[in-house]
Design an enzyme around this catalytic site. Structure first.
Site, mmCIF file in Angstrom:
data_model
loop_
_atom_site.group_PDB
_atom_site.id
_atom_site.type_symbol
_atom_site.label_atom_id
_atom_site.label_comp_id
_atom_site.label_asym_id
_atom_site.label_seq_id
_atom_site.Cartn_x
_atom_site.Cartn_y
_atom_site.Cartn_z
ATOM 1 N N LYS A 30 0.151 -1.510 -0.481
ATOM 2 C CA LYS A 30 0.112 0.396 0.167
ATOM 3 C C LYS A 30 1.104 1.224 -0.293
ATOM 4 C CE LYS A 30 -1.906 2.590 3.421
ATOM 5 N NZ LYS A 30 -1.643 4.271 2.487
ATOM 6 N N GLU A 82 11.337 0.688 9.105
ATOM 7 C CA GLU A 82 12.673 1.678 8.981
ATOM 8 C C GLU A 82 11.838 3.154 8.875
ATOM 9 O OE1 GLU A 82 13.692 4.428 7.398
ATOM 10 O OE2 GLU A 82 13.651 3.826 5.425
ATOM 11 N N CYS A 114 13.800 10.267 5.771
ATOM 12 C CA CYS A 114 14.119 9.648 7.340
ATOM 13 C C CYS A 114 15.710 10.165 7.958
ATOM 14 C CB CYS A 114 13.782 8.424 7.572
ATOM 15 S SG CYS A 114 13.560 7.727 5.709
ATOM 16 N N GLU A 144 12.084 14.874 15.302
ATOM 17 C CA GLU A 144 11.981 14.657 14.067
ATOM 18 C C GLU A 144 11.237 15.554 13.313
ATOM 19 O OE1 GLU A 144 10.873 11.117 11.447
ATOM 20 O OE2 GLU A 144 12.660 11.415 10.272
#
Lengths: 482, 304, 291
Positions: free
Chosen positions: A188, A262, A296, A393
Site C-alpha cells: 500500500k 524503517e 528519514c 524529527e
C-alpha cells in the site's frame, strides 16, 4: 556579496507534463488486474504545488485487503512458488527495463503527485528505483551464496506499507527484494502519493508478472493496518514514523509475522575544522534540503566545531541564497512543495517552537507561489541539545545547528538520541573518520558525503530508527527464512 | 579596480578540497536549464567576456590583424552584438593589436613571463612584461613557476607574482596557474590563494598549451578562493578559465557557476573572462538560432 | 571426626561483583528432597543495576580487539575445564545423570571454544564491500546491538545458557542473563568462571529469579536493546513483543533444542546491527582523466 540587481534570472524551464498520462481515477491492482473496490469509495489525490486534483484513488475496504492477500497467497502457492530463481530474476530484470523506458513519465508523475523537484525525481528517485529492481533481479538465483551453510526459503506473503516521501523508490525497495526471494506482495502506497505505485502496477502488467505476485492497493492508514493485521500475512515491511512503527510492533506481537521497520531519524551531521568546508556545506544542503527535508535520514542536527562555526554558517547562508524554491516541475527548482498541508503545519509548528526556544532563525529571501504548500530552507543557529528542534524529527527543510569543541563531546551529543538511522562526518583526517564512524550509533554513516543511496548499500537503523536492512546482500535476510 | 602588489602576506595554509564533492557541485550547475530570454542574455554576456586569443609560434601580422577585425565584427549580418573583451597575443604583437583596435572598447592582453613554461630568470620575465606594457598592453597574462611551486617554494612563487605585478603598472595582471600541471585540486586552491595574496587582478586556469585546460571543477575551486578572499577583505578578484571551453552551453554553465559561487557582481567582463578562440562562433550560432529559430551551419560564420 | 562441609552461597553476578539480591529474598533450591542452596530471587532493582553495569561495560568490551575477545572466550573454556567436576556435580544435583552431566559440560566447554574462534572471523563472513554506482567506497560491517537480555529456556542448566552467552559476547554485546529458578546452580558457578577469565566486569551479568516477575520490567526498560528468548511460553513471548515497542527493542526468538544441537554463527549476526559507511574516492590520475 556585493549588492547588485538580480539581472540574470533563469527563465522558467518547465518539464512537459503532457509526456505523462494520469487517469481520472484508479482502481485496485489485485490478482494481475485493476479491479473495482467492493464499496468503491474514492478520495482525491492533489498536487501539493497547486492544490489541484490529479486523480481519484480508491479507498480499499477490509474485503479488498482480504482479496489481495488471497491473490498473493494463491500466487505464492501456485505459479510463483514453483518458479525457479532464474525465472523470477528475469521478471525483475524486465520490470527494471520498463521503468527505465518510462522514466520520464514516472518522474513527471512523481513530481506532480508528491511535490518533489523534477530534477530529483528524474535524476534520483526513478533511476534508483530501476536500479533496485535490476540489482535484486540478479540475486534471485544466487540466494544460497548469501547465507553460507544455510538453505534459505521465502517467507510467504509480504505486507508492505510505504511512505509519501519517495513513493516509487520505496515501492521498489520493498517489492524487488521480496520477489527476488520468492515471496509475493501486497503493498500500500501512502494516500497522498499513490500514483507512481499505480503506474508501477501497469508496468508489472506489461512485464507479464504472474497474477497475484504483486498486489497494489490504496487508501489511508486504516488500510495499512488491515494489511498488517491480516492473519495470512507472513512478513511485514514498513517505512514510516517511529510512532506508527511502534504500533505495528505491538500489533504483530504473538504472531508468526516477521517484520522489518524503517522508522524515523534525527541524524547528526558533524563538521570538523579540518573538513573540506565547501564540500561540507554542500553536504549540509544535501543533508537537510534534499526532498524538502522529507527524508528519514536527513542531516537535521548540524554540529560544527566552534573554530569554524561562523565561517561555515556564512558559507551555508550564501549557498542557501542560491537555492531555488518553487514549481517542482521546473527543471531549475531545488526545493519543491511540501507534501501536504498537514506536513506544512507540522513544520511550521516546529519553526514556531524553535523561535520560542530562543534559537536564531534564518530563511533566505524567496518569493513563494500563492497556491500550494511551501516552506523556504530554514536555519536555526544557537541551538542547544535540549531544544525540541534538536531532538524531534521535523521532516522538513529545517536545520538545527550547534557548535562543539571536542571529539568526545560531539560523539556523546550525536549519540544522545533515541534514533540511530544515519550520521555524517566531515574531516580530512582519515583516522578521525574511522574513530567517528565506528563510534556513532547509526545504521548508515556518510563520511565526507551525505544522503547517498544505492541498491547495493544496506540501509536501516539502530535503536528507535527500526530494525532490519533494505538494500544490498543484507537486505535479503528480511525476506527469507534461513 | 587595480590591486596592489603583495596586497596580502603569503598565506601559511589553504583550505582543502574534496574532488568528488567538487564534481557533485559542478554537476548541479550543469543541471541548470537556461532557456529563452535568459539564454539570449547569457549568450550576449559570454560574447562580451571573451578574450579572443592567438598564441601560436606561427602567428603573423596578418593573423593578428584578422583577429582584431573579428573582435569588432563578430557577425555583421546581425548588428548590435557585443564585441569581445580583449584580444590576447604575444608581446611582439601588442603594438600592432593596439593600433588595430584603436578607438574601440576591446582591450589588448599580452602573455608574458616566458610563456608558456615560465622557465626563465626573473630578470628576463620582467623584461618580457615591460615589453608588453610599454607596447600598450592593457592586461598581462603571466604564468607561475610550477616547478618551484611543486618544490614547495611558495615564497618564490609569491615573490615572483608580486614583482610582475609591480612591473605591470597600470595593466591588469592575470596570473595563470596552469592547473593541468598542478596535479590536485588542493594544489589549485593553494596556488590560487598565493596568487591572490600576491596581488593578482585575475587568476586564470591555463595557457591552453597543456591538457587538461579549464574544467568546471578546477574553475570552481578557484572561484571559491576568490569568494573566500572577498568574504575576508571585501576585495574582488577576477577569474579567467582558458582553453577547452568551445561550446556555448558549457560557457553558460560556467556563468551559472560564477553567479551561484560569487554572485552577479562578477557577471561582467571586468571580473570574468573566457580565454577561448572557437567559443565565439558557437555562441554566435546559438544567438542566430534564437533569433531565427533555425539551427545554424558553421559555413555562415567567419573563422579568424 | 567428620569434617563439616562448607556450603556455597549462590549469589548474583552484577558488574563483576557477587552481591546478594538487594531484596533479601531467596529461593530454597531442593534437589529431590534435599535442600541444596538458598538461591537469590533477584528483584527489578537488581535488574536495573545489572543493566547499568552492562551498559557501562559494553563500549570497552567492543573496543577490545577481536583477537583479545577471542582469547578471553578461550580462557573461559580453560577455566571451565578446570572446574569440570564441580559443573558435573551441580548438574547431577539438578537432576542430570552422570553421563548426561559429563556430556553437557564437555559440550559447553567446547561451545566456548567454538565461539572463541568466531570472534575474529564472523566479521569477515558477514561484512560486505558494496559496489555502489558512484565514486564512493562503501562497506557494511556488523556492530553489537548493545545491551542484550538473554532468557534461556527454564530448565536449561548449562549448555542452553552457554549457547546464548557465547555468541552474544562474541558479537561484542554485554548481557544480562535471566535464569529461571528451575535449575539455577550451574549459571552461578559459570559466573565464577567468567569472573576469573579476564572477562571485564559487567560484560556478563547473571540474575536468578522468577521470570514472570522480572520480564515485565525488562521488556519496558528503555536502555535494553534486545531480548533473546529461548522459552516456550507463548504468552510470555507475546507480552515481551508487546512491550518491546516501547523503545523498538529487538525480540529474538530462538529454539533452545536447536541452539543446543547446532553450532553456527547466525546468532552472532542476529545480535548485531549492520552499519554501512560511505566515503568518496578521488578520481584523479587513472586513465589520464585529470580533473
Amino acid at each position: 556579496m556585493k549588492k547588485t540587481s538580480e539581472h540574470w534570472k533563469l527563465a522558467p524551464a518547465p518539464e512537459d507534463r503532457s509526456q505523462a498520462t494520469i487517469a481520472s481515477h484508479y482502481d485496485l491492482f489485485i490478482d494481475g488486474k485493476f479491479q473495482k473496490s467492493a464499496k468503491g469509495k474514492r478520495f482525491k489525490s492533489i498536487n501539493p504545488a497547486d492544490e489541484k486534483v490529479l486523480s481519484e484513488i480508491t479507498e480499499s475496504t477490509d474485503a479488498d485487503v482480504d482479496k489481495a492477500v488471497k491473490a498473493a497467497r494463491k500466487a505464492y502457492e501456485g505459479e510463483w512458488g514453483k518458479l525457479s530463481g532464474k525465472e523470477r530474476g528475469k521478471y525483475l530484470y524486465r520490470i527494471a527495463r520498463i521503468i527505465q523506458e518510462k522514466a520520464r513519465e514516472l518522474a513527471i508523475i512523481e513530481s506532480l503527485d508528491g511535490g518533489k523537484p523534477i530534477r530529483e525525481s528524474r535524476d534520483i528517485d526513478v533511476p534508483l528505483a530501476a536500479a533496485h529492481f535490476f540489482y535484486y533481479a540478479g540475486w534471485a538465483d544466487k540466494l544460497d551464496y548469501a547465507f553460507p551453510g544455510r538453505k534459505p526459503r521465502p517467507l510467504g506473503v509480504a505486507g508492505q506499507v510505504i511512505p509519501w516521501n519517495f513513493p516509487l523508490l520505496m515501492a521498489a525497495w520493498k517489492i524487488a527484494p521480496a520477489l527476488a526471494c520468492g515471496n509475493t506482495v501486497v503493498i500500500k502506497p501512502a494516500e497522498n502519493t499513490s500514483l507512481t505505485a499505480l503506474k508501477l502496477a501497469e508496468i508489472i502488467q506489461e512485464a507479464e508478472l504472474p497474477p497475484g505476485v504483486v498486489n497494489i492497493i490504496t487508501g489511508h492508514g486504516k488500510v495499512g493496518a488491515a494489511i498488517i493485521g491480516h492473519k495470512d500475512i507472513d512478513k511485514i515491511a514498513f517505512t514510516g514514523s517511529t510512532g506508527v512503527g511502534k504500533l505495528i510492533q505491538r500489533s504483530i506481537a504473538g504472531t508468526h509475522k516477521k517484520a522489518t521497520l524503517e522508522l524515523g531519524g534525527k541524524a547528526a551531521n558533524i563538521i570538523f575544522e579540518d573538513a573540506t568546508l565547501d564540500e561540507a556545506v554542500e553536504g549540509i544542503v544535501n543533508g537537510i534540503y534534499f526532498n524538502q527535508g522529507h527524508v528519514c535520514c536527513a542531516g537535521s542536527r548540524l554540529y560544527v566545531e566552534e573554530s569554524v562555526h561562523d565561517e561555515v554558517i556564512r558559507r551555508l547562508k550564501h549557498r542557501m541564497g542560491t537555492l531555488i524554491v518553487g514549481d517542482p516541475m521546473d527543471k531549475n527548482t531545488d526545493i519543491g512543495a511540501i507534501n501536504s498541508s498537514e506536513q506544512l503545519e507540522t513544520i511550521q509548528k516546529y519553526i514556531g517552537i524553535g523561535k520560542k526556544e530562543g534559537a536564531s532563525f534564518y530563511q533566505p529571501a524567496c518569493s513563494l507561489p500563492k497556491k500550494g504548500f511551501w516552506c523556504p530552507p530554514t536555519l536555526f543557529t544557537d541551538v542547544a541539545q535540549s531544544n525540541r528542534i534538536a531532538q524531534e524529527e521535523i521532516f522538513g527543510p529545517v536545520l538545527a545547528v550547534q557548535s562543539f569543541r571536542t571529539v568526545d563531546e560531539v560523539i556523546k551529543k550525536a549519540n544522545n538520541t533515541p534514533y540511530g538511522l544515519s550520521a555524517g562526518v566531515w574531516t580530512d583526517k582519515g583516522s578521525k573518520i574511522f574513530n567517528l564512524t565506528s563510534q556513532l550509533h547509526a545504521g548508515v554513516i556518510w563520511a565526507n558525503t551525505f544522503n547517498k543511496f544505492d541498491p547495493t548499500s544496506p540501509f536501516g537503523g539502530f535503536k528507535e530508527s527500526g530494525f532490519g536492512r533494505e538494500g544490498g546482500m543484507h537486505g535479503l535476510a528480511a525476506y527469507l527464512d534461513f | 579596480m587595480l590591486r596592489k602588489s603583495a596586497a596580502y602576506p603569503l598565506p601559511t595554509s589553504s583550505p582543502t578540497v574534496d574532488q568528488v564533492g567538487v564534481i557533485e557541485r559542478t554537476s548541479r550547475f550543469t543541471a541548470r536549464s537556461i532557456k529563452k530570454e535568459s539564454k539570449v542574455q547569457g549568450l550576449n554576456m559570454v560574447l562580451s567576456m571573451i578574450d579572443l586569443t592567438t598564441l601560436e609560434g606561427m602567428d603573423t601580422e596578418g593573423k593578428v590583424k584578422q583577429l582584431c577585425y573579428k573582435a569588432q565584427h563578430l557577425h555583421d549580418a546581425y548588428p548590435g552584438l557585443n564585441s569581445v573583451a580583449a584580444v590576447c597575443v604575444y608581446p611582439n604583437y601588442v603594438a600592432l593589436a593596439k593600433k588595430e583596435l584603436k578607438g574601440t572598447t576591446t582591450g589588448v592582453a599580452s602573455v608574458a613571463t616566458a610563456f608558456p613554461s615560465g622557465n626563465s630568470s626573473l630578470k628576463l620575465k620582467l623584461e618580457d612584461v615591460k615589453m608588453a606594457v610599454d607596447s600598450g598592453a592593457d592586461e598581462v597574462d603571466m604564468v607561475i613557476s610550477r616547478g618551484r611551486f611543486h618544490q614547495g617554494d611558495y615564497a618564490f612563487v609569491y615573490d615572483e607574482i608580486a614583482s610582475v605585478k609591480t612591473a605591470c603598472g597600470k595593466a591588469r595582471l592575470k596570473v595563470i596557474l596552469e592547473t593541468g600541471e598542478l596535479g590536485t585540486l588542493d594544489k589549485v586552491r593553494r596556488a590560487s590563494d598565493i596568487a591572490i595574496a600576491a596581488g593578482a587582478d585575475f587568476i586564470k586556469t591555463s595557457t591552453g598549451k597543456i591538457q587538461p585546460a579549464a574544467t568546471m571543477p578546477v574553475t570552481l575551486v578557484m572561484l571559491e578562493a576568490i569568494r573566500d578572499h572577498y568574504f575576508k577583505t571585501g576585495e574582488m578578484v577576477g577569474m579567467k578559465p582558458a582553453g577547452g571551453i568551445s561550446k556555448s552551453k558549457l560557457a553558460l554553465h560556467y556563468l551559472i557557476m560564477v553567479k551561484e559561487t560569487l554572485g552577479e557582481a562578477w557577471l561582467d567582463p571586468t571580473w570574468f573572462r573566457f580565454g577561448a578562440s572557437s567559443l565565439a562562433n558557437d555562441v554566435l550560432m546559438q544567438i542566430m538560432k534564437q533569433a531565427t529559430s533555425n539551427y545554424q551551419s558553421a559555413d555562415y560564420f567567419s573563422i579568424d | 571426626m567428620k569434617r563439616l562441609e562448607i556450603l556455597k552461597t549462590y549469589k548474583l553476578y552484577i558488574g563483576g561483583k557477587f552481591p546478594r539480591t538487594e531484596s533479601g529474598r531467596f529461593h530454597a533450591y531442593m534437589s529431590g528432597k534435599k535442600h541444596v542452596a538458598n538461591v537469590c530471587r533477584a528483584s527489578r532493582k537488581d535488574f536495573r543495576d545489572a543493566e547499568g553495569s552492562a551498559r557501562s561495560a559494553q563500549v570497552d568490551w567492543w573496543r577490545k580487539t577481536a583477537y583479545n575477545r577471542s582469547q578471553i572466550l578461550y580462557r573461559i573454556a580453560e577455566m571451565m575445564e578446570g572446574r569440570k567436576e564441580q559443573f558435573i556435580e551441580e548438574l547431577i544435583l539438578q537432576g542430570h545423570t552422570k553421563a548426561k552431566a559429563l556430556a553437557e559440560v564437555e559440550k559447553s566447554i567446547d561451545r566456548w571454544i567454538y565461539h572463541a574462534g568466531w570472534c575474529d572471523k564472523y566479521q569477515q563472513l558477514f561484512s560486505s564491500v558494496n559496489p555502489v554506482a558512484s565514486a564512493h567506497f562503501n562497506f557494511s560491517v556488523l556492530e553489537p546491538t548493545g545491551v542484550v537480555c538473554l532468557v534461556p529456556k527454564p530448565g536449561e542448566a548449562l549448555l542452553g545458557i552457554v549457547s546464548m552467552i557465547a555468541p552474544a559476547i562474541a558479537a561484542g554485546n554485554s548481557v544480562i542473563v535471566l535464569c529461571d529458578l528451575k535449575s539455577p546452580l550451574s549459571v552461578i558457578t559459570l559466573s565464577e568462571v567468567l569472573h576469573t577469565s579476564d572477562l571485564p566486569g559487567g560484560v556478563v551479568n547473571v540474575l536468578t529469579g522468577e521470570l514472570s516477575e522480572l520480564l515485565p520490567h525488562v521488556s519496558v526498560h528503555m536502555d535494553v536493546n534486545a531480548i533473546v528468548y529461548a522459552g516456550d511460553d507463548k504468552e510470555q513471548l507475546k507480552s515481551l513483543q508487546l512491550d518491546a515497542a516501547t523503545n523498538v527493542k529487538r525480540i529474538i526468538k530462538v529454539d533452545s533444542a536447536e541452539l543446543n544441537s547446532t553450532e553456527d554463527p547466525y546468532l552472532i549476526r542476529e545480535m548485531s546491527e549492520v552499519k554501512t559507511t560511505w566515503h568518496p574516492i578521488e578520481q584523479i590520475g587513472a586513465s589520464g582523466s585529470g580533473y
